[in-house]
Design a protein around this motif. Sequence first.
Motif, mmCIF file in Angstrom:
data_model
loop_
_atom_site.group_PDB
_atom_site.id
_atom_site.type_symbol
_atom_site.label_atom_id
_atom_site.label_comp_id
_atom_site.label_asym_id
_atom_site.label_seq_id
_atom_site.Cartn_x
_atom_site.Cartn_y
_atom_site.Cartn_z
ATOM 1 N N TRP A 1 63.993 55.448 113.274
ATOM 2 C CA TRP A 1 65.246 55.480 112.515
ATOM 3 C C TRP A 1 65.960 54.137 112.604
ATOM 4 C CZ3 TRP A 1 70.354 54.833 114.064
ATOM 5 C CH2 TRP A 1 71.327 55.158 113.120
ATOM 6 N N ARG A 2 65.830 53.486 113.736
ATOM 7 C CA ARG A 2 66.487 52.203 113.937
ATOM 8 C C ARG A 2 65.715 51.040 113.302
ATOM 9 N NH1 ARG A 2 70.459 52.015 117.935
ATOM 10 N NH2 ARG A 2 70.773 53.950 119.096
ATOM 11 N N GLY A 3 64.552 51.311 112.735
ATOM 12 C CA GLY A 3 63.748 50.234 112.160
ATOM 13 C C GLY A 3 62.910 49.508 113.175
ATOM 14 N N ASP B 1 77.746 41.788 104.965
ATOM 15 C CA ASP B 1 77.891 43.238 104.795
ATOM 16 C C ASP B 1 76.536 43.893 104.523
ATOM 17 O OD1 ASP B 1 80.581 42.859 105.118
ATOM 18 O OD2 ASP B 1 81.120 43.152 103.020
ATOM 19 N N GLU B 2 75.649 43.167 103.855
ATOM 20 C CA GLU B 2 74.331 43.717 103.511
ATOM 21 C C GLU B 2 73.447 43.898 104.746
ATOM 22 O OE1 GLU B 2 76.184 41.861 100.068
ATOM 23 O OE2 GLU B 2 75.695 41.071 102.059
ATOM 24 N N ASP B 3 73.687 43.107 105.779
ATOM 25 C CA ASP B 3 72.815 43.109 106.950
ATOM 26 C C ASP B 3 73.356 43.886 108.146
ATOM 27 O OD1 ASP B 3 70.700 41.527 105.944
ATOM 28 O OD2 ASP B 3 71.845 39.699 106.312
ATOM 29 N N VAL B 4 74.665 44.061 108.223
ATOM 30 C CA VAL B 4 75.272 44.451 109.490
ATOM 31 C C VAL B 4 74.839 45.835 109.975
ATOM 32 C CG1 VAL B 4 77.409 45.405 108.479
ATOM 33 C CG2 VAL B 4 77.416 44.448 110.816
ATOM 34 N N ILE B 5 74.656 46.799 109.100
ATOM 35 C CA ILE B 5 74.250 48.131 109.564
ATOM 36 C C ILE B 5 72.809 48.102 110.057
ATOM 37 C CG2 ILE B 5 73.925 50.547 108.919
ATOM 38 C CD1 ILE B 5 76.848 49.609 109.225
ATOM 39 N N ASP B 6 71.936 47.375 109.355
ATOM 40 C CA ASP B 6 70.546 47.230 109.807
ATOM 41 C C ASP B 6 70.503 46.577 111.180
ATOM 42 O OD1 ASP B 6 67.654 47.129 109.664
ATOM 43 O OD2 ASP B 6 67.865 45.003 109.177
ATOM 44 N N PHE B 7 71.270 45.503 111.371
ATOM 45 C CA PHE B 7 71.299 44.820 112.665
ATOM 46 C C PHE B 7 71.856 45.736 113.749
ATOM 47 C CE2 PHE B 7 71.670 40.213 110.832
ATOM 48 C CZ PHE B 7 70.468 40.391 110.187
ATOM 49 N N THR B 8 72.859 46.539 113.394
ATOM 50 C CA THR B 8 73.453 47.449 114.371
ATOM 51 C C THR B 8 72.448 48.496 114.815
ATOM 52 O OG1 THR B 8 75.671 47.127 113.436
ATOM 53 C CG2 THR B 8 75.329 49.103 114.768
ATOM 54 N N LYS B 9 71.702 49.051 113.888
ATOM 55 C CA LYS B 9 70.681 50.036 114.252
ATOM 56 C C LYS B 9 69.664 49.420 115.205
ATOM 57 C CE LYS B 9 70.798 52.837 110.010
ATOM 58 N NZ LYS B 9 70.017 53.237 108.805
ATOM 59 N N ARG B 10 69.275 48.204 114.944
ATOM 60 C CA ARG B 10 68.218 47.569 115.734
ATOM 61 C C ARG B 10 68.700 47.091 117.105
ATOM 62 N NH1 ARG B 10 63.924 45.036 112.668
ATOM 63 N NH2 ARG B 10 63.944 45.604 110.474
ATOM 64 N N LEU B 11 69.950 46.592 117.171
ATOM 65 C CA LEU B 11 70.385 45.865 118.356
ATOM 66 C C LEU B 11 71.439 46.574 119.193
ATOM 67 C CD1 LEU B 11 70.621 42.309 116.734
ATOM 68 C CD2 LEU B 11 68.735 43.258 118.074
ATOM 69 N N SER B 12 72.091 47.590 118.643
ATOM 70 C CA SER B 12 73.147 48.268 119.391
ATOM 71 C C SER B 12 72.581 49.417 120.214
ATOM 72 C CB SER B 12 74.205 48.815 118.425
ATOM 73 O OG SER B 12 75.139 49.620 119.114
ATOM 74 N N PHE B 13 73.193 49.641 121.390
ATOM 75 C CA PHE B 13 72.842 50.798 122.209
ATOM 76 C C PHE B 13 73.673 52.027 121.856
ATOM 77 C CE2 PHE B 13 71.376 47.383 125.131
ATOM 78 C CZ PHE B 13 70.054 47.778 125.226
ATOM 79 N N LYS B 14 74.546 51.915 120.878
ATOM 80 C CA LYS B 14 75.316 53.069 120.452
ATOM 81 C C LYS B 14 74.372 54.153 119.928
ATOM 82 C CE LYS B 14 79.696 50.793 119.328
ATOM 83 N NZ LYS B 14 79.409 49.499 119.944
ATOM 84 N N VAL C 1 72.896 57.372 117.667
ATOM 85 C CA VAL C 1 72.710 57.548 116.227
ATOM 86 C C VAL C 1 74.004 58.030 115.590
ATOM 87 C CG1 VAL C 1 71.498 58.880 114.453
ATOM 88 C CG2 VAL C 1 70.230 57.968 116.426
ATOM 89 N N ASP C 2 74.659 59.016 116.201
ATOM 90 C CA ASP C 2 75.904 59.559 115.636
ATOM 91 C C ASP C 2 77.010 58.510 115.630
ATOM 92 O OD1 ASP C 2 74.735 62.000 115.153
ATOM 93 O OD2 ASP C 2 75.471 62.930 117.005
#
Length: 416
Positions: free
Chosen positions: A9-11, A257-270, A272-273
Motif C-alpha cells: 500500500w505504501r508503494g 503537492d503531486e508528490d507529497v502523499i506518495d512520499f509520505t506513504k513511503r517515508l513516514s512511520f505514521k 495507514v489511518d
Amino acid sequence: MNFLDELEWRGLVKDVTNREALTKRLETPISLYCGFDPTADSLHVGHLQQLILLKRYQMQGHHPIALIGGATGMIGDPRPTTERSMLTDADLQQNIAGIGAQITRILTSDNNPVKIVNNRDWLGSMNALDFLRDYGKYFSVATMLAKDTIAKRLSTGISYTEFSYTILQAIDYLHLFQKEGVQLQIGGSDQWGNLVSGTELIRKIEGHEAETYGVTSHLIMKADGTKFGKSEGQNIWLDPSRTDAYAFYQYFINTSDEDVIDFTKRLSFKSVDEIKAIEAEFLAAPHQRLAQKELAKELTIIVFGEEGLAMAERMTQALFSGNVQDLSVDELKSAFADSNAIDVTADATIVDLLVDTKILPSKREARQLVSDGAIRVNGAVVNDVAFVVTKADAIGQEITVIRRGKKTYHLINHVL
C-alpha cells in the motif's frame, strides 16, 4: 492488512520471490539485510527509503543487518553509462565510518539494534582461484548478460570488474545466510537481478530446502521527472556537516503537492489511518501544506533529532517573520546558501548601499522604497534615507540582511 500488504500500500513492494511463503515466514522474526555502497562519507535522502524500510522491519520485531560494501564498493554496481571511479583505501575507510554512524543513529533500538557488517571481512581475503572455482561455476554468462544493468552497457562497453559485481553480491547473501541466519534481502527495484542471484546461489550450494527471499521496492520518482534527493542539482545529505537540518527540512517542506502523499506513504512511520486522515485534510486545503509540514517534521526528527527540528523550525519562522536578528551568522549562511552574498568594504547610507550593490537601479527608486517602509535591515523597517548601514551593527559584525518587500532578501557581507 498484514505487514507485506501494508508495505505494498505504501508503494514499497515491486518484486517478491515467493510472496505467499514470505508472508507466512514474516509471522515470526526473520533476519534480513540491505546493502549500502560506501561511495561517499555520507548517505543522502535517496537512501532514506531503504533505511526506513529496514527500520519498519525492525519495529515489527525482525532483525535488521546493514551491509556496507567495503569490498564491493571498490568495484561498484554497474551504472547505466560509465564505470565508477575507484576509491582509495583511505577514502573507503572514511566513508564506511561515516555512513555506519548514520545507519546506527537512524536504526537505534534498545532491544533490537541494527547489526552492521562489512563484506570486506569475507571477500577481502578471497583469491581469484577460489572465486572462480567455488562460485563462478554456478553463474551462467547468458543469464548474467540478460540482466538489465549489464544489457544496457553492452553497446557502450563494460569491464569484467563491474560485470562480476552480481556474483560478489550473491556471495554476500550466501555468507549472511550461513553465518547470520539471514533469510531476506531487500533493495531498490534496480537490485532485483542481484537479489535473485543471491537466492539462486544459496539454493545451488545449500539445497532446495534452503528458505530465502528477496523483496524490491519501487524507486522514488518525482512527478516532474527530476531526481528525488537533489535540490538545485545538489544532493541532500544525511550528514549535518554537508546538509544542515534547516536545508533538509526545507527540502521536504517544498515537496510538490503531486508528490507529497506518495512520499509520505513511503517515508513516514505514521499508520495507514493517520496518513489517510492527513491526505483528506491536505486535499481539502492544500494551500495550508499540512502534508508537507508533517513529513518535513517527522523526517527531520529521524535524521537530526528533536534539536535539529527545533533549529529548522526556528530558522523557518525567523525568515517568515523577517526577524533575522535572532539567527546566528552560520544559520544565516545556511538559510541563504543558494544566494550570492554581496561584499562591501565600507559603511554606507542605505540609499547608497542599495544602489552601489545593484540591489536597486537608481537612488530615486531607493529613496522611494525606503520612505515607503519597504526596506528592512536585519529585520527592522528602515524609513530614514540617511540611515547608515555599518559593520558594527551587522549580525555577528559580519552580515547584514536586506529585505526588499515581503520575500526578496539580499545578504551583505562586511569585509572591512
